[in-house]
Design a protein around this motif. Structure first.
Motif, PDB file in Angstrom:
ATOM      1  N   LEU A 168      52.576  -7.367  57.946  1.00 57.62           N
ATOM      2  CA  LEU A 168      53.603  -8.092  56.980  1.00 57.62           C
ATOM      3  C   LEU A 168      54.912  -7.662  57.853  1.00 57.62           C
ATOM      4  CD1 LEU A 168      55.164  -8.798  54.278  1.00 57.62           C
ATOM      5  CD2 LEU A 168      55.111  -6.229  53.679  1.00 57.62           C
ATOM      6  N   ASP A 169      55.420  -9.014  58.328  1.00 56.61           N
ATOM      7  CA  ASP A 169      56.505  -8.985  59.414  1.00 56.61           C
ATOM      8  C   ASP A 169      57.563  -9.965  58.808  1.00 56.61           C
ATOM      9  OD1 ASP A 169      55.590 -11.391  59.723  1.00 56.61           O
ATOM     10  OD2 ASP A 169      54.845 -10.932  61.815  1.00 56.61           O
ATOM     11  N   ALA A 170      58.804  -9.570  59.367  1.00 58.46           N
ATOM     12  CA  ALA A 170      59.843 -10.444  59.188  1.00 58.46           C
ATOM     13  C   ALA A 170      60.407 -10.785  60.852  1.00 58.46           C
ATOM     14  CB  ALA A 170      61.112  -9.940  58.466  1.00 58.46           C
ATOM     15  N   GLU A 171      60.696 -11.988  61.095  1.00 62.50           N
ATOM     16  CA  GLU A 171      61.141 -12.262  62.447  1.00 62.50           C
ATOM     17  C   GLU A 171      62.357 -13.039  62.531  1.00 62.50           C
ATOM     18  OE1 GLU A 171      57.977 -12.592  65.508  1.00 62.50           O
ATOM     19  OE2 GLU A 171      57.629 -14.485  64.347  1.00 62.50           O
ATOM     20  N   GLY A 172      62.964 -12.974  63.634  1.00 64.75           N
ATOM     21  CA  GLY A 172      64.186 -13.489  64.082  1.00 64.75           C
ATOM     22  C   GLY A 172      65.604 -12.912  63.304  1.00 64.75           C
ATOM     23  N   LEU A 173      65.457 -11.706  62.920  1.00 61.46           N
ATOM     24  CA  LEU A 173      66.653 -11.040  62.199  1.00 61.46           C
ATOM     25  C   LEU A 173      67.485 -10.931  63.149  1.00 61.46           C
ATOM     26  CD1 LEU A 173      64.725  -8.245  59.958  1.00 61.46           C
ATOM     27  CD2 LEU A 173      64.958 -10.762  59.441  1.00 61.46           C
ATOM     28  N   ASP A 174      67.648 -10.888  64.274  1.00 62.65           N
ATOM     29  CA  ASP A 174      69.036 -10.879  65.103  1.00 62.65           C
ATOM     30  C   ASP A 174      69.467 -12.021  65.703  1.00 62.65           C
ATOM     31  OD1 ASP A 174      68.684  -8.158  64.699  1.00 62.65           O
ATOM     32  OD2 ASP A 174      67.696  -7.484  66.598  1.00 62.65           O
ATOM     33  N   ASP A 175      69.006 -13.064  65.376  1.00 65.94           N
ATOM     34  CA  ASP A 175      69.196 -14.548  65.685  1.00 65.94           C
ATOM     35  C   ASP A 175      70.480 -14.870  64.866  1.00 65.94           C
ATOM     36  OD1 ASP A 175      69.801 -17.255  65.856  1.00 65.94           O
ATOM     37  OD2 ASP A 175      67.483 -17.405  66.604  1.00 65.94           O
ATOM     38  N   ALA A 176      71.571 -14.993  65.362  1.00 69.93           N
ATOM     39  CA  ALA A 176      72.934 -15.006  64.621  1.00 69.93           C
ATOM     40  C   ALA A 176      72.817 -16.493  63.651  1.00 69.93           C
ATOM     41  CB  ALA A 176      74.154 -14.983  65.522  1.00 69.93           C
ATOM     42  N   ARG A 177      72.040 -17.211  63.954  1.00 70.93           N
ATOM     43  CA  ARG A 177      71.977 -18.534  63.368  1.00 70.93           C
ATOM     44  C   ARG A 177      71.180 -18.244  61.930  1.00 70.93           C
ATOM     45  NH1 ARG A 177      69.237 -21.540  68.050  1.00 70.93           N
ATOM     46  NH2 ARG A 177      67.919 -19.536  68.163  1.00 70.93           N
ATOM     47  N   ASN A 178      70.432 -17.158  61.885  1.00 64.43           N
ATOM     48  CA  ASN A 178      69.517 -16.976  60.874  1.00 64.43           C
ATOM     49  C   ASN A 178      70.381 -16.094  59.674  1.00 64.43           C
ATOM     50  OD1 ASN A 178      67.562 -18.382  61.798  1.00 64.43           O
ATOM     51  ND2 ASN A 178      66.727 -16.254  62.560  1.00 64.43           N
ATOM     52  N   ASP A 179      69.878 -16.291  58.472  1.00 62.69           N
ATOM     53  CA  ASP A 179      70.388 -15.380  57.259  1.00 62.69           C
ATOM     54  C   ASP A 179      69.420 -14.281  57.313  1.00 62.69           C
ATOM     55  OD1 ASP A 179      70.858 -14.098  54.896  1.00 62.69           O
ATOM     56  OD2 ASP A 179      71.260 -16.065  53.817  1.00 62.69           O
ATOM     57  N   ALA A 180      69.589 -13.338  58.050  1.00 67.06           N
ATOM     58  CA  ALA A 180      68.678 -12.266  58.046  1.00 67.06           C
ATOM     59  C   ALA A 180      68.377 -11.465  56.798  1.00 67.06           C
ATOM     60  CB  ALA A 180      69.209 -11.020  58.848  1.00 67.06           C
ATOM     61  N   GLY A 181      69.573 -11.425  55.850  1.00 69.73           N
ATOM     62  CA  GLY A 181      68.971 -11.066  54.347  1.00 69.73           C
ATOM     63  C   GLY A 181      68.155 -11.815  53.578  1.00 69.73           C
ATOM     64  N   ALA A 182      68.318 -13.261  53.735  1.00 68.47           N
ATOM     65  CA  ALA A 182      67.193 -14.141  53.137  1.00 68.47           C
ATOM     66  C   ALA A 182      65.854 -14.152  53.854  1.00 68.47           C
ATOM     67  CB  ALA A 182      67.928 -15.506  53.165  1.00 68.47           C
ATOM     68  N   LEU A 183      65.803 -13.835  55.249  1.00 68.75           N
ATOM     69  CA  LEU A 183      64.614 -13.734  55.858  1.00 68.75           C
ATOM     70  C   LEU A 183      63.894 -12.253  55.252  1.00 68.75           C
ATOM     71  CD1 LEU A 183      65.214 -14.774  59.410  1.00 68.75           C
ATOM     72  CD2 LEU A 183      63.854 -16.061  57.907  1.00 68.75           C
ATOM     73  N   LEU A 184      64.741 -11.374  55.206  1.00 70.40           N
ATOM     74  CA  LEU A 184      63.953 -10.174  54.730  1.00 70.40           C
ATOM     75  C   LEU A 184      63.717 -10.140  53.172  1.00 70.40           C
ATOM     76  CD1 LEU A 184      63.384  -7.264  55.702  1.00 70.40           C
ATOM     77  CD2 LEU A 184      65.491  -6.385  54.882  1.00 70.40           C
ATOM     78  N   ALA A 185      64.217 -10.816  52.610  1.00 67.44           N
ATOM     79  CA  ALA A 185      64.139 -11.013  51.193  1.00 67.44           C
ATOM     80  C   ALA A 185      62.731 -11.854  50.794  1.00 67.44           C
ATOM     81  CB  ALA A 185      65.055 -11.738  50.313  1.00 67.44           C
ATOM     82  N   ALA A 186      62.669 -12.858  51.790  1.00 67.91           N
ATOM     83  CA  ALA A 186      61.229 -13.527  51.570  1.00 67.91           C
ATOM     84  C   ALA A 186      59.880 -12.687  52.001  1.00 67.91           C
ATOM     85  CB  ALA A 186      61.365 -14.982  52.568  1.00 67.91           C
TER      86      ALA A 186
END
Ligand SMILES: Cc1cc2nc3c(=O)[nH]c(=O)nc-3n(C[C@H](O)[C@H](O)[C@H](O)COP(=O)(O)O)c2cc1C
Length: 198
Positions: A168-186
């Motif tokens: 179970l992973d979440a990727e791209g969390l340190d990419d400033a173009r991403n919404d890290a919170g949304a990625l983690l929530a997904a």
């Protein structure tokens, strides 16, 4: 009562997104499987010594004397006896933090977590049928040759006799173009679905 062993290698503790993802999975899992006991091992709290020469010498001496009941082997016995195993570890330097490697070395004990059959073939001795790796990564590495955390655990599962490793992973969390919170929530949503079947 079935036992789920939770190995926590989230070095950043309360601030760790990997820990948050794992805790969300565990909460859902407990709601769905109230008869399962969750046993926790926090590798930052219960610190294991690396296998320095004297530690390895002590381990070898105890093992040769058949003293597998000694505290040195308690982590291995606990791991071998768990029905389910969840490891939470952030993606560090293309794999995972060294505290997890120290733990893996400590639990890899012949005649506890793995052994050999009469033909000399390796034989896993662990009870668990599935192991889950929960991880988060700053960039994108899933499925690439540079991702060596999941792959190392997959190989070790073969050695331990655990038929399946799930990630179970979440990727791209340190990419400033991403919404890290949304990625983690997904990822949390995927985790909640996984908790039903894991
Ligand atoms: C020591 C260290 C090494 C890291 N190495 C990588 C790496 O190799 N590749 C990557 O994509 N992210 C790397 N990261 C970023 C983490 O994977 C990312 O921030 C992750 O979400 C951290 O998880 P945590 O919030 O649970 O601590 C590293 C972070 C740290 C602190």
């Amino acid at each position: 009562m079935e036992q789920l062993l939770f190995i926590d290698a989230c070095v950043r503790g309360e601030r760790s997104r990997t820990r948050k993802l794992a805790e969300h999975f565990l909460k859902t899992y407990q709601d769905k499987h109230p008869d399962t006991a969750v046993v926790r091992r926090d590798l930052c709290l219960q610190r294991l010594e690396p296998q320095y020469p004297e530690v390895l010498a002590q381990r070898d001496a105890l093992w040769a004397a058949g003293r597998l009941d000694q505290p040195m082997f308690e982590p291995a016995r606990q791991f071998a006896g768990a029905d389910r195993i969840v490891i939470a570890a952030p993606f560090w330097d293309l794999s995972f933090p060294s505290i997890l490697k120290i733990y893996l070395e400590r639990i890899s004990v012949t005649n506890i977590t793995f052994g050999y059959d009469s033909t000399g073939a390796m034989k896993g001795l662990c009870r668990a049928k599935r192991m889950l790796l929960v991880t988060t990564r700053g960039g994108y590495y899933a499925g690439t040759p540079l991702e060596m955390g999941r792959r190392q655990l997959e190989a070790l599962c073969v050695m331990y006799g655990i038929p399946e490793l799930v990630c179970l992973d979440a990727e791209g969390l340190d990419d400033a173009r991403n919404d890290a919170g949304a990625l983690l929530a997904a990822a949390m949503e995927r985790g909640a679905a996984l908790a039903e079947t894991f």
